[in-house]
Design an enzyme around this catalytic site. Structure first.
Site, PDB file in Angstrom:
ATOM      1  N   LYS A   1       0.840  -1.206   0.000  1.00  0.00           N
ATOM      2  CA  LYS A   1       0.000   0.000   0.000  1.00  0.00           C
ATOM      3  C   LYS A   1       0.881   1.264   0.000  1.00  0.00           C
ATOM      4  CE  LYS A   1      -3.672  -2.307  -0.428  1.00  0.00           C
ATOM      5  NZ  LYS A   1      -4.489  -3.036   0.516  1.00  0.00           N
TER       6      LYS A   1
HETATM    7  C1  LIG Z   1      -5.596  -4.110   0.811  1.00  0.00           C
HETATM    8  C2  LIG Z   1      -7.034  -3.831   0.874  1.00  0.00           C
HETATM    9  C3  LIG Z   1      -7.797  -4.125   2.012  1.00  0.00           C
HETATM   10  C4  LIG Z   1      -7.268  -4.903   3.165  1.00  0.00           C
HETATM   11  O1  LIG Z   1      -6.153  -4.348   3.746  1.00  0.00           O
HETATM   12  P1  LIG Z   1      -5.334  -5.203   4.824  1.00  0.00           P
HETATM   13  O2  LIG Z   1      -4.548  -4.170   5.560  1.00  0.00           O
HETATM   14  O3  LIG Z   1      -4.466  -6.153   4.048  1.00  0.00           O
HETATM   15  O4  LIG Z   1      -6.307  -5.918   5.669  1.00  0.00           O
HETATM   16  C5  LIG Z   1      -9.122  -3.733   2.040  1.00  0.00           C
HETATM   17  N1  LIG Z   1      -9.685  -3.096   0.987  1.00  0.00           N
HETATM   18  C6  LIG Z   1      -9.001  -2.823  -0.126  1.00  0.00           C
HETATM   19  C7  LIG Z   1      -9.690  -2.100  -1.244  1.00  0.00           C
HETATM   20  C8  LIG Z   1      -7.664  -3.200  -0.230  1.00  0.00           C
HETATM   21  O5  LIG Z   1      -6.980  -2.949  -1.362  1.00  0.00           O
END
Ligand SMILES: *Cc1c(COP(=O)(O)O)cnc(C)c1O
Length: 400
Positions: A200
């Site tokens: 991210k």
């Molecule tokens: C990555 C992601 C999540 C989940 O994030 P985590 O921190 O891995 O639990 C939720 N929604 C979207 C749109 C994502 O891309």
């Protein structure tokens, strides 16, 4: 990349994602190691305080994933068995699975083609069709904010939610730092959930944050984040009461963020705006060099590019494009360039499709996007020379 290099398992010259940790990560982590306290304590509190300040939010609750933040938000908003929650089909499964954790049912909505966002129009239509829904999860897809706030006399998604008594949860896993006409995502709405997963926009390895304007949501989330215990661990060992004394007020979860992770997060946070600017540089490069390919659509950026976190940049290869999506991905890989697909929509996933009897023809925009979607590398360390190589390769394949 040569065939021999590929067979030898050589890494891609330009991978789809590359994590950057060359700020003060080590410095912060060393402090945690030296302190002897690795789990949730001072670093996490500091991370909450600074993240909250960065998004101009009121309360922030650090957790070990965005999935956890979404779960806690829905729980705190009172979503329970039999409730229906509206959710876009074009997202990662975490957005919808948390609804099932609580015994509630997701109702999948199509998105706008070009942005992959929910719009006030789409939501209004859904409310008419599904009048009993309790809540909606809004995804700021790719790092661009959905039309949450009113603009030019038109109601925003939050206005519709208020009017129809719907709770609004924002999935901002892609959206830090993101603004909506200059206002930070995290500074408005009932509950906004961020992700610090490895790929991210900023990372703690695994991690997440729930930001809210509502003190009650915050208090509930804080208790449920740690076993439903009425005092958090840090407080237990520093507070005035005896450290062995605590009460359990609900069957909570184990979602706290360790200080070791928060230490990495603090360093990432210091550079978040620089990283965002670098990703914007990548996006501008793509817009400049990938216009006008036959049958290829680029993502639509509605507001100022400064407001966008630029987590994703995609192409949609339509029926007129020179090659299909799978062939394109193969040829890119042969050239040493990693790509990805965001996303195969949830209405196509076996579990949701079978359980809710979903049909692809009910989601025309998501279908049009997904059939041809390919995400290109977009991250701060991508150099202009690398971008130039990616664009030359893309044009070579798609002009053919
Ligand atoms: C990555 C992601 C999540 C989940 O994030 P985590 O921190 O891995 O639990 C939720 N929604 C979207 C749109 C994502 O891309």
């Amino acid at each position: 990349m040569s065939k021999a290099a590929k067979e030898a398992g050589a890494p891609l010259a330009i991978p789809f994602a590359r994590v950057r940790c060359d700020g003060r990560e080590l410095e912060h982590v060393k402090e945690v190691l030296a302190s002897g306290w690795l789990t949730t304590a001072g670093k996490t509190l500091e991370f909450e305080r600074l993240f909250k300040a960065a998004v101009h939010g009121r309360f922030a609750c650090a957790v070990n994933s965005c999935t956890a933040a979404l779960h806690l938000a829905l729980e705190a908003l009172g979503i329970g068995p039999g409730d229906r929650v509206l959710v876009p089909t074009m997202t990662f499964t975490a957005t919808a699975e948390v609804i099932r954790y609580l015994g509630a049912d997701p109702v999948f909505l199509d998105v706008e083609y070009g942005t992959c966002l929910l719009t006030p129009e789409l939501l209004e239509e859904a409310i008419t069709k599904e009048p009993g829904a309790k809540a909606v999860v809004i995804v700021h897809f790719g790092g661009q904010a959905a039309a949450i706030l009113a603009a030019d006399g038109m109601p925003g998604i939050l206005d519709l939610c208020r009017r129809h008594g719907l709770k609004a949860i924002q999935d901002a896993a892609h959206a830090f730092p993101t603004r909506l006409r200059g206002q930070m995502v995290g500074s408005f709405g009932d509950a906004t959930c961020f992700s610090f997963y490895a790929n991210k926009t900023i990372t703690t390895g695994e991690g997440g944050m729930l930001v809210t304007e509502d003190g009650q949501i915050y208090e509930r989330a804080k208790v449920m984040r740690l076993h439903g215990i009425s005092r958090d661990v840090w407080d237990r060992f520093t507070g005035a009461q005896a450290d062995w004394e605590y009460d359990v007020v609900a069957p909570g979860f184990k979602y706290n963020l360790p200080d070791l992770s928060a230490a990495v997060g603090l360093a990432q946070l210091e550079r978040a705006e620089d990283y965002r600017r670098e990703r914007q540089r990548c996006a501008s490069f793509y817009y400049q060099h990938l216009q006008g390919l036959r049958g290829v659509d680029l993502p639509v950026c509605q507001g100022s590019p400064e407001d966008h976190s630029w987590h994703l940049f995609w192409l949609v290869l339509g029926e007129e494009s020179a090659v299909g999506r799978s062939r394109f991905i193969e040829l890119m890989r042969e050239a040493g360039i990693g790509t990805s697909v965001h996303y195969k929509p949830l209405h196509r996933m076996t579990y949701y499709r079978q359980r809710y009897g979903l049909k692809a023809e009910d989601y025309p925009a998501a279908e049009r996007h997904w059939q041809g979607a390919v995400s290109l590398p977009i991250y701060p360390s991508l150099t202009n020379a690398e971008l130039e190589y990616v664009c030359r390769t893309v044009r070579g394949i798609l002009n053919g």
